[in-house]
Scaffold this motif. Sequence first.
Motif, PDB file in Angstrom:
ATOM      1  N   ILE A 145      -2.949  11.643 -13.658  1.00  0.00           N
ATOM      2  CA  ILE A 145      -2.280  10.914 -12.472  1.00  0.00           C
ATOM      3  C   ILE A 145      -2.288   9.682 -13.188  1.00  0.00           C
ATOM      4  O   ILE A 145      -1.368   8.704 -12.917  1.00  0.00           O
ATOM      5  CB  ILE A 145      -2.734  11.379 -11.233  1.00  0.00           C
ATOM      6  CG1 ILE A 145      -2.855  12.669 -10.878  1.00  0.00           C
ATOM      7  CG2 ILE A 145      -2.116  10.275 -10.403  1.00  0.00           C
ATOM      8  CD1 ILE A 145      -3.289  13.102  -9.511  1.00  0.00           C
ATOM      9  N   ALA A 146      -3.594   9.000 -13.425  1.00  0.00           N
ATOM     10  CA  ALA A 146      -3.411   7.499 -13.760  1.00  0.00           C
ATOM     11  C   ALA A 146      -3.031   7.218 -14.995  1.00  0.00           C
ATOM     12  O   ALA A 146      -2.077   6.289 -14.975  1.00  0.00           O
ATOM     13  CB  ALA A 146      -5.009   7.118 -13.926  1.00  0.00           C
ATOM     14  N   THR A 147      -2.996   8.166 -15.795  1.00  0.00           N
ATOM     15  CA  THR A 147      -2.414   7.656 -17.116  1.00  0.00           C
ATOM     16  C   THR A 147      -0.866   7.690 -17.028  1.00  0.00           C
ATOM     17  O   THR A 147      -0.076   7.018 -17.336  1.00  0.00           O
ATOM     18  CB  THR A 147      -2.548   8.817 -18.397  1.00  0.00           C
ATOM     19  OG1 THR A 147      -3.929   8.824 -18.426  1.00  0.00           O
ATOM     20  CG2 THR A 147      -1.902   8.725 -19.493  1.00  0.00           C
ATOM     21  N   THR A 148      -0.389   8.855 -16.194  1.00  0.00           N
ATOM     22  CA  THR A 148       1.162   8.826 -15.873  1.00  0.00           C
ATOM     23  C   THR A 148       1.624   7.444 -14.994  1.00  0.00           C
ATOM     24  O   THR A 148       2.581   6.912 -15.405  1.00  0.00           O
ATOM     25  CB  THR A 148       1.526   9.949 -15.045  1.00  0.00           C
ATOM     26  OG1 THR A 148       1.063  11.042 -15.789  1.00  0.00           O
ATOM     27  CG2 THR A 148       2.949   9.939 -14.596  1.00  0.00           C
ATOM     28  N   MET A 149       0.559   6.907 -14.219  1.00  0.00           N
ATOM     29  CA  MET A 149       1.111   5.526 -13.502  1.00  0.00           C
ATOM     30  C   MET A 149       0.837   4.512 -14.494  1.00  0.00           C
ATOM     31  O   MET A 149       1.487   3.514 -14.245  1.00  0.00           O
ATOM     32  CB  MET A 149       0.182   5.385 -12.555  1.00  0.00           C
ATOM     33  CG  MET A 149       0.305   6.467 -11.294  1.00  0.00           C
ATOM     34  SD  MET A 149      -0.717   6.047  -9.776  1.00  0.00           S
ATOM     35  CE  MET A 149      -0.025   4.502  -9.548  1.00  0.00           C
TER      36      MET A 149
ATOM     37  N   GLY B 256       0.844  -0.981  -0.028  1.00  0.00           N
ATOM     38  CA  GLY B 256       0.057   0.098   0.027  1.00  0.00           C
ATOM     39  C   GLY B 256       0.669   1.250  -0.031  1.00  0.00           C
ATOM     40  O   GLY B 256       0.584   2.197  -0.886  1.00  0.00           O
ATOM     41  N   THR B 257       1.899   1.206   0.926  1.00  0.00           N
ATOM     42  CA  THR B 257       2.970   2.500   0.937  1.00  0.00           C
ATOM     43  C   THR B 257       3.500   2.725  -0.540  1.00  0.00           C
ATOM     44  O   THR B 257       3.730   3.706  -0.712  1.00  0.00           O
ATOM     45  CB  THR B 257       3.724   2.369   2.148  1.00  0.00           C
ATOM     46  OG1 THR B 257       2.956   2.095   3.247  1.00  0.00           O
ATOM     47  CG2 THR B 257       4.650   3.604   2.176  1.00  0.00           C
ATOM     48  N   ASP B 258       4.068   1.524  -1.036  1.00  0.00           N
ATOM     49  CA  ASP B 258       4.552   1.842  -2.294  1.00  0.00           C
ATOM     50  C   ASP B 258       3.567   2.213  -3.423  1.00  0.00           C
ATOM     51  O   ASP B 258       4.248   3.033  -4.015  1.00  0.00           O
ATOM     52  CB  ASP B 258       5.223   0.314  -2.556  1.00  0.00           C
ATOM     53  CG  ASP B 258       6.385  -0.138  -1.777  1.00  0.00           C
ATOM     54  OD1 ASP B 258       6.978   0.613  -1.194  1.00  0.00           O
ATOM     55  OD2 ASP B 258       6.870  -1.303  -1.810  1.00  0.00           O
ATOM     56  N   ARG B 259       2.619   1.779  -3.110  1.00  0.00           N
ATOM     57  CA  ARG B 259       1.743   2.277  -4.465  1.00  0.00           C
ATOM     58  C   ARG B 259       1.085   3.844  -4.261  1.00  0.00           C
ATOM     59  O   ARG B 259       1.035   4.311  -5.349  1.00  0.00           O
ATOM     60  CB  ARG B 259       0.392   1.281  -4.117  1.00  0.00           C
ATOM     61  CG  ARG B 259      -0.434   0.994  -5.639  1.00  0.00           C
ATOM     62  CD  ARG B 259       0.538   0.593  -6.757  1.00  0.00           C
ATOM     63  NE  ARG B 259      -0.206   0.299  -7.729  1.00  0.00           N
ATOM     64  CZ  ARG B 259       0.002   0.203  -9.059  1.00  0.00           C
ATOM     65  NH1 ARG B 259       1.278   0.303  -9.500  1.00  0.00           N
ATOM     66  NH2 ARG B 259      -0.766   0.066 -10.044  1.00  0.00           N
ATOM     67  N   LEU B 260       1.036   4.113  -3.038  1.00  0.00           N
ATOM     68  CA  LEU B 260       0.639   5.487  -2.702  1.00  0.00           C
ATOM     69  C   LEU B 260       1.907   6.224  -3.137  1.00  0.00           C
ATOM     70  O   LEU B 260       1.736   7.423  -3.647  1.00  0.00           O
ATOM     71  CB  LEU B 260       0.592   5.638  -0.986  1.00  0.00           C
ATOM     72  CG  LEU B 260       0.675   7.137  -0.581  1.00  0.00           C
ATOM     73  CD1 LEU B 260      -1.039   7.752  -1.332  1.00  0.00           C
ATOM     74  CD2 LEU B 260       0.120   7.246   0.756  1.00  0.00           C
ATOM     75  N   ASP B 261       3.304   5.882  -2.839  1.00  0.00           N
ATOM     76  CA  ASP B 261       4.380   6.557  -3.408  1.00  0.00           C
ATOM     77  C   ASP B 261       4.386   6.734  -4.666  1.00  0.00           C
ATOM     78  O   ASP B 261       4.632   7.700  -5.163  1.00  0.00           O
ATOM     79  CB  ASP B 261       5.628   5.824  -2.931  1.00  0.00           C
ATOM     80  CG  ASP B 261       5.831   6.296  -1.557  1.00  0.00           C
ATOM     81  OD1 ASP B 261       5.480   7.113  -0.906  1.00  0.00           O
ATOM     82  OD2 ASP B 261       6.748   5.470  -0.932  1.00  0.00           O
ATOM     83  N   GLU B 262       3.881   5.647  -5.620  1.00  0.00           N
ATOM     84  CA  GLU B 262       3.808   5.849  -7.008  1.00  0.00           C
ATOM     85  C   GLU B 262       2.580   6.737  -7.376  1.00  0.00           C
ATOM     86  O   GLU B 262       2.806   7.471  -8.327  1.00  0.00           O
ATOM     87  CB  GLU B 262       3.337   4.434  -7.598  1.00  0.00           C
ATOM     88  CG  GLU B 262       4.317   3.501  -7.462  1.00  0.00           C
ATOM     89  CD  GLU B 262       4.064   1.966  -8.227  1.00  0.00           C
ATOM     90  OE1 GLU B 262       3.231   1.707  -9.020  1.00  0.00           O
ATOM     91  OE2 GLU B 262       4.478   1.022  -7.693  1.00  0.00           O
ATOM     92  N   VAL B 263       1.570   6.748  -6.571  1.00  0.00           N
ATOM     93  CA  VAL B 263       0.522   7.750  -7.006  1.00  0.00           C
ATOM     94  C   VAL B 263       1.028   9.130  -6.573  1.00  0.00           C
ATOM     95  O   VAL B 263       1.009  10.158  -7.572  1.00  0.00           O
ATOM     96  CB  VAL B 263      -0.623   7.527  -6.206  1.00  0.00           C
ATOM     97  CG1 VAL B 263      -1.772   8.820  -6.162  1.00  0.00           C
ATOM     98  CG2 VAL B 263      -1.310   6.304  -6.442  1.00  0.00           C
TER      99      VAL B 263
ATOM    100  N   SER C 249      -5.685   2.578 -14.112  1.00  0.00           N
ATOM    101  CA  SER C 249      -6.951   3.032 -14.283  1.00  0.00           C
ATOM    102  C   SER C 249      -7.322   4.153 -13.316  1.00  0.00           C
ATOM    103  O   SER C 249      -6.537   4.189 -12.107  1.00  0.00           O
ATOM    104  CB  SER C 249      -8.179   1.978 -14.371  1.00  0.00           C
ATOM    105  OG  SER C 249      -8.148   1.373 -12.922  1.00  0.00           O
ATOM    106  N   ARG C 250      -8.027   5.082 -13.627  1.00  0.00           N
ATOM    107  CA  ARG C 250      -8.413   5.986 -12.669  1.00  0.00           C
ATOM    108  C   ARG C 250      -9.075   5.412 -11.335  1.00  0.00           C
ATOM    109  O   ARG C 250      -8.718   5.779 -10.318  1.00  0.00           O
ATOM    110  CB  ARG C 250      -9.352   7.109 -13.145  1.00  0.00           C
ATOM    111  CG  ARG C 250      -9.789   8.241 -12.286  1.00  0.00           C
ATOM    112  CD  ARG C 250     -10.368   9.381 -12.943  1.00  0.00           C
ATOM    113  NE  ARG C 250     -11.762   8.940 -13.340  1.00  0.00           N
ATOM    114  CZ  ARG C 250     -12.967   9.446 -13.956  1.00  0.00           C
ATOM    115  NH1 ARG C 250     -12.659  10.647 -14.020  1.00  0.00           N
ATOM    116  NH2 ARG C 250     -13.888   8.831 -14.366  1.00  0.00           N
ATOM    117  N   SER C 251      -9.673   4.552 -11.553  1.00  0.00           N
ATOM    118  CA  SER C 251     -10.338   3.726 -10.183  1.00  0.00           C
ATOM    119  C   SER C 251      -9.091   3.089  -9.426  1.00  0.00           C
ATOM    120  O   SER C 251      -9.519   3.180  -8.054  1.00  0.00           O
ATOM    121  CB  SER C 251     -11.256   2.514 -10.463  1.00  0.00           C
ATOM    122  OG  SER C 251     -10.682   1.476 -11.375  1.00  0.00           O
ATOM    123  N   ALA C 252      -8.158   2.680 -10.277  1.00  0.00           N
ATOM    124  CA  ALA C 252      -7.041   2.310  -9.225  1.00  0.00           C
ATOM    125  C   ALA C 252      -6.367   3.554  -8.393  1.00  0.00           C
ATOM    126  O   ALA C 252      -5.723   3.221  -7.205  1.00  0.00           O
ATOM    127  CB  ALA C 252      -5.730   1.857 -10.026  1.00  0.00           C
TER     128      ALA C 252
END
Length: 194
Positions: free
Chosen positions: A30-34, A2-9, A37-40
Amino acid sequence: MGTDRLDEVLDAAYDCLTRYGVRRTTMDDIATTMGVSRSAVYQYVRNKDDAFRKLARRLHTQALERAERAAATPDAPQAERIRGVLAAKLDLVLRLAGDSPHSAELLDHKARLFGDICHDFTGSLRRLLIGLFGEAGTPATVEPAEAADMCIALVIGLESVSEGEHLFGPATDALLTGLLVTPPLDAPLNVPLS
């Protein structure tokens, strides 16, 4: 994870910030850069304002941690410790300004989204400086809180000039010579801006 993914966001939000600014960035950006999907993205932040607040908090927390390490450096002269605290603030501003003119939005004390984060950061730096000046001693006419305020004002001034990073050493040397009971060493201490 979760923390790693938040850092990616937050990394993606920063990338978008440097390109578009806060107002023009969308959750889709933000979603496209990552590459998701936006829901992710919504699994980690409520909306783009939340993403940018978390990003601002992360950047200010990193700078504060650097300042705290400088203030707590054992066996370092007080002047060097004070310079380290001030360098953490100036470095944050120069880094963000260097990345993009939009990045400076994260430093705006008057901004609705970030004002409290910026204010808390400056207050924390002020408390560190007051403690350092309290330990080191100041001339009878200057209280540690006043010395801290003068140092913060100096850095704010350096943030607004084009050669601020080059003036940092001589400016802090000059100021600390007048503020510390035991003045800084004759040779300037170079506290590197990262």
